[in-house]
Design an enzyme around this catalytic site. Structure first.
Site, PDB file in Angstrom:
ATOM      1  N   GLU A  41       0.726  -1.277  -0.091  1.00 55.95           N
ATOM      2  CA  GLU A  41       0.030   0.033   0.057  1.00 55.95           C
ATOM      3  C   GLU A  41       0.927   1.242  -0.138  1.00 55.95           C
ATOM      4  OE1 GLU A  41      -3.261   0.238   2.851  1.00 55.95           O
ATOM      5  OE2 GLU A  41      -4.063  -1.832   1.882  1.00 55.95           O
ATOM      6  N   ASP A  76     -10.682   0.070  -1.226  1.00 54.97           N
ATOM      7  CA  ASP A  76     -10.255   0.289  -0.018  1.00 54.97           C
ATOM      8  C   ASP A  76     -11.157   1.210   0.865  1.00 54.97           C
ATOM      9  OD1 ASP A  76      -7.438   0.131   1.218  1.00 54.97           O
ATOM     10  OD2 ASP A  76      -7.740   1.986   1.552  1.00 54.97           O
TER      11      ASP A  76
HETATM   12  P1  IMP Z   1      -8.303  -2.460   3.721  1.00 53.60           P
HETATM   13  O1  IMP Z   1      -8.613  -3.820   3.437  1.00 53.60           O
HETATM   14  O2  IMP Z   1      -6.939  -1.902   3.606  1.00 53.60           O
HETATM   15  O3  IMP Z   1      -9.362  -1.538   2.746  1.00 53.60           O
HETATM   16  O4  IMP Z   1      -8.914  -2.217   5.118  1.00 53.60           O
HETATM   17  C1  IMP Z   1     -10.209  -1.916   5.533  1.00 53.60           C
HETATM   18  C2  IMP Z   1     -10.392  -1.910   7.171  1.00 53.60           C
HETATM   19  O5  IMP Z   1     -11.206  -0.832   7.604  1.00 53.60           O
HETATM   20  C3  IMP Z   1     -10.868  -3.265   7.624  1.00 53.60           C
HETATM   21  O6  IMP Z   1      -9.824  -4.148   8.175  1.00 53.60           O
HETATM   22  C4  IMP Z   1     -11.586  -2.683   8.814  1.00 53.60           C
HETATM   23  O7  IMP Z   1     -10.650  -2.798   9.754  1.00 53.60           O
HETATM   24  C5  IMP Z   1     -12.099  -1.307   8.440  1.00 53.60           C
HETATM   25  N1  IMP Z   1     -13.516  -1.571   7.723  1.00 53.60           N
HETATM   26  C6  IMP Z   1     -13.640  -1.025   6.682  1.00 53.60           C
HETATM   27  N2  IMP Z   1     -14.960  -1.119   6.138  1.00 53.60           N
HETATM   28  C7  IMP Z   1     -15.358  -1.952   7.157  1.00 53.60           C
HETATM   29  C8  IMP Z   1     -16.783  -2.672   7.304  1.00 53.60           C
HETATM   30  O8  IMP Z   1     -17.853  -2.360   6.614  1.00 53.60           O
HETATM   31  N3  IMP Z   1     -16.974  -3.134   8.701  1.00 53.60           N
HETATM   32  C9  IMP Z   1     -15.721  -3.275   9.669  1.00 53.60           C
HETATM   33  N4  IMP Z   1     -14.778  -2.791   9.565  1.00 53.60           N
HETATM   34  C10 IMP Z   1     -14.487  -1.990   8.263  1.00 53.60           C
END
Ligand code: IMP
Length: 197
Positions: A41, A76
Site C-alpha cells: 500500500e 479500499d
Molecule cells: P483495507 O482492506 O485496507 O481496505 O482495510 C479496511 C479496514 O477498514 C478493515 O480491515 C476494517 O478494519 C475497516 N473496515 C472497512 N470497512 C469496514 C466494514 O464494513 N466493517 C468493519 N470494518 C470495516
C-alpha cells in the site's frame, strides 16, 4: 460478468456477492498461486490512491494468467473518527490488529463526540474501462462492543440511518442497505447496466 475481487477480506467478498450477485454478476475472490493478493500500500491518506494502487498491482499479478482479460474489482475502506481528526482512516486494518475495538473504546472513553464515518472507494476494471465508485456511511462509535456479525469495527459502529443497533447486530442484508461498501457497490452495478454510448 465474472468479476475477480482482489481482497483477502472474506467480509468484503460476501458483501460484494450479495450486492452484485442479484444484478447477474458473479463475484469470485482473486486467487494467485493459491493465495489472495498481498498489496504494497502506498504511503497515502487517501482511500482512492490506495485503491488505485491495488488495481494496478492486481493487473500486474494476472498478466499472463487465464485471468488476464477478466474484470477486476478492488476496494479500499476505513473508519474515520471525527474527534481523532479522521484516525484511523486508511490505517483502520492495522489499528484493528494492534489495539482492537477495546483499544479504540478506551481512547474514546472520555470523549462526548462519538461521530465517525465509514468510507469506501471501489475501482472495477472491465474491457470497457475503469469504473470508480465511492460510498460513505455516517454513524457513531458506541460505548460498548455489541454484536458478533459483520467484521472489523462493526460491533462498535452505529449507523445514523439505522435503528440504534451496531452493524455487528445487523444481518448482512440490513448492513448492506446502509453501508459505505453497499453504496459504492450499488454505484458500480448502476454503471454496469447503463448502456454505453
Ligand atoms: P483495507 O482492506 O485496507 O481496505 O482495510 C479496511 C479496514 O477498514 C478493515 O480491515 C476494517 O478494519 C475497516 N473496515 C472497512 N470497512 C469496514 C466494514 O464494513 N466493517 C468493519 N470494518 C470495516
Amino acid at each position: 460478468m465474472q468479476i475477480f475481487f482482489a481482497t483477502s477480506n472474506r467480509g468484503k467478498i460476501s458483501e460484494a456477492k450479495e450486492k452484485l450477485g442479484p444484478t447477474g454478476h458473479e463475484i469470485s475472490p482473486l486467487i494467485i498461486d493459491g493465495m489472495p493478493p498481498k498489496f504494497i500500500e502506498p504511503q497515502s491518506e487517501h482511500l482512492e490512491e490506495v485503491a488505485f494502487a491495488k488495481l494496478s498491482q492486481a493487473r500486474q499479478m494476472v498478466l499472463g494468467s487465464e485471468m488476464e482479460d477478466c474484470a477486476i474489482l478492488v476496494e479500499d475502506s476505513g473508519i474515520f473518527i471525527e474527534s481523532l481528526s479522521g484516525f484511523p482512516g486508511v490505517f483502520s486494518s492495522f489499528v484493528e490488529d494492534k489495539i482492537g475495538l477495546s483499544g479504540i473504546l478506551s481512547i474514546l472513553s472520555e470523549e462526548e463526540n462519538r461521530s465517525a464515518e465509514y468510507r469506501a472507494t471501489c475501482f472495477l476494471e472491465t474491457k470497457e474501462g475503469i469504473f470508480k465508485s465511492k460510498g460513505i456511511c455516517s454513524g457513531e462509535i458506541s460505548r460498548a462492543i455489541s454484536g458478533e456479525l459483520g467484521f472489523g469495527y462493526d460491533p462498535i459502529f452505529i449507523p445514523v440511518e439505522g435503528d440504534g443497533r451496531t452493524f455487528g447486530q445487523m444481518s448482512s442484508e440490513e448492513k448492506s442497505q446502509l453501508s459505505h461498501r453497499g453504496m459504492a457497490l450499488k454505484g458500480l452495478s448502476e454503471m454496469l447496466i447503463r448502456p454505453s454510448k
